[in-house]
Design a protein around this motif. Structure first.
Motif, PDB file in Angstrom:
ATOM      1  N   ILE A  47       0.839  -1.205   0.000  1.00  0.00           N
ATOM      2  CA  ILE A  47       0.000   0.000   0.000  1.00  0.00           C
ATOM      3  C   ILE A  47       0.868   1.246   0.000  1.00  0.00           C
ATOM      4  O   ILE A  47       0.647   2.173  -0.789  1.00  0.00           O
ATOM      5  CB  ILE A  47      -0.959  -0.004   1.215  1.00  0.00           C
ATOM      6  N   LEU A  48       1.861   1.272   0.888  1.00  0.00           N
ATOM      7  CA  LEU A  48       2.730   2.443   0.971  1.00  0.00           C
ATOM      8  C   LEU A  48       3.454   2.684  -0.350  1.00  0.00           C
ATOM      9  O   LEU A  48       3.563   3.830  -0.807  1.00  0.00           O
ATOM     10  CB  LEU A  48       3.735   2.272   2.116  1.00  0.00           C
ATOM     11  N   THR A  54       8.341   6.863  -0.311  1.00  0.00           N
ATOM     12  CA  THR A  54       9.732   6.543  -0.627  1.00  0.00           C
ATOM     13  C   THR A  54      10.237   5.446   0.302  1.00  0.00           C
ATOM     14  O   THR A  54       9.603   5.139   1.323  1.00  0.00           O
ATOM     15  CB  THR A  54      10.640   7.775  -0.458  1.00  0.00           C
ATOM     16  N   LYS A  55      11.395   4.897  -0.036  1.00  0.00           N
ATOM     17  CA  LYS A  55      12.008   3.883   0.821  1.00  0.00           C
ATOM     18  C   LYS A  55      12.213   4.442   2.229  1.00  0.00           C
ATOM     19  O   LYS A  55      11.903   3.769   3.216  1.00  0.00           O
ATOM     20  CB  LYS A  55      13.339   3.416   0.238  1.00  0.00           C
ATOM     21  N   GLN A  56      12.725   5.638   2.339  1.00  0.00           N
ATOM     22  CA  GLN A  56      12.974   6.239   3.651  1.00  0.00           C
ATOM     23  C   GLN A  56      11.674   6.416   4.439  1.00  0.00           C
ATOM     24  O   GLN A  56      11.650   6.197   5.651  1.00  0.00           O
ATOM     25  CB  GLN A  56      13.713   7.576   3.502  1.00  0.00           C
ATOM     26  N   GLN A  57      10.616   6.816   3.770  1.00  0.00           N
ATOM     27  CA  GLN A  57       9.328   6.969   4.455  1.00  0.00           C
ATOM     28  C   GLN A  57       8.803   5.619   4.935  1.00  0.00           C
ATOM     29  O   GLN A  57       8.296   5.503   6.049  1.00  0.00           O
ATOM     30  CB  GLN A  57       8.313   7.638   3.530  1.00  0.00           C
ATOM     31  N   ILE A  58       8.947   4.591   4.092  1.00  0.00           N
ATOM     32  CA  ILE A  58       8.485   3.253   4.462  1.00  0.00           C
ATOM     33  C   ILE A  58       9.294   2.727   5.644  1.00  0.00           C
ATOM     34  O   ILE A  58       8.733   2.139   6.579  1.00  0.00           O
ATOM     35  CB  ILE A  58       8.550   2.295   3.252  1.00  0.00           C
ATOM     36  N   LEU A  59      10.602   2.946   5.627  1.00  0.00           N
ATOM     37  CA  LEU A  59      11.442   2.528   6.752  1.00  0.00           C
ATOM     38  C   LEU A  59      10.964   3.175   8.052  1.00  0.00           C
ATOM     39  O   LEU A  59      10.894   2.520   9.099  1.00  0.00           O
ATOM     40  CB  LEU A  59      12.909   2.897   6.505  1.00  0.00           C
ATOM     41  N   LYS A  60      10.634   4.452   7.973  1.00  0.00           N
ATOM     42  CA  LYS A  60      10.178   5.184   9.162  1.00  0.00           C
ATOM     43  C   LYS A  60       8.807   4.684   9.619  1.00  0.00           C
ATOM     44  O   LYS A  60       8.598   4.445  10.814  1.00  0.00           O
ATOM     45  CB  LYS A  60      10.107   6.684   8.855  1.00  0.00           C
ATOM     46  N   ILE A  61       7.894   4.513   8.695  1.00  0.00           N
ATOM     47  CA  ILE A  61       6.531   4.092   9.044  1.00  0.00           C
ATOM     48  C   ILE A  61       6.528   2.688   9.647  1.00  0.00           C
ATOM     49  O   ILE A  61       5.892   2.446  10.671  1.00  0.00           O
ATOM     50  CB  ILE A  61       5.608   4.162   7.810  1.00  0.00           C
ATOM     51  N   LEU A  62       7.235   1.755   9.013  1.00  0.00           N
ATOM     52  CA  LEU A  62       7.270   0.384   9.514  1.00  0.00           C
ATOM     53  C   LEU A  62       8.273   0.207  10.651  1.00  0.00           C
ATOM     54  O   LEU A  62       8.266  -0.821  11.320  1.00  0.00           O
ATOM     55  CB  LEU A  62       7.600  -0.589   8.376  1.00  0.00           C
TER      56      LEU A  62
END
Length: 84
Positions: A47-48, A54-62
């Motif tokens: 979904i993300l 972005t990869k950085q946003q996904i890393l932060k969210i998860l």
């Protein structure tokens, strides 16, 4: 998720509720994800990615380290290639 907030403290029930909510927004996409038997975290990754995080946003969210990001990404890509 939309505001890049860390969801790592969410329970499995909360993650499932997020997925149910997203299904009301994009039913066709969620049905496609569910045919792959992805884990909730893998579905959230999908979904993300689909909404342009972005990869950085996904890393932060998860709240996961970069190697775990690549593991999830690889499993998702492998599964989606097999269904084509």
């Amino acid at each position: 998720m939309i505001n890049n907030q860390d969801i790592s403290d969410c329970s499995n029930t909360q993650l499932t509720n997020m997925l149910i909510y997203y299904k009301t927004i994009n039913t066709k996409y969620m049905q496609k994800l569910q045919t792959n038997n992805f884990t909730p975290k893998q579905q959230i990754y999908c979904i993300l990615s689909s909404i342009g995080k972005t990869k950085q946003q996904i890393l932060k969210i998860l709240n996961i380290p970069e190697p775990n990001y690549y593991i999830i990404k690889s499993k998702v890509e492998k599964a989606t290639k097999l269904e084509k």
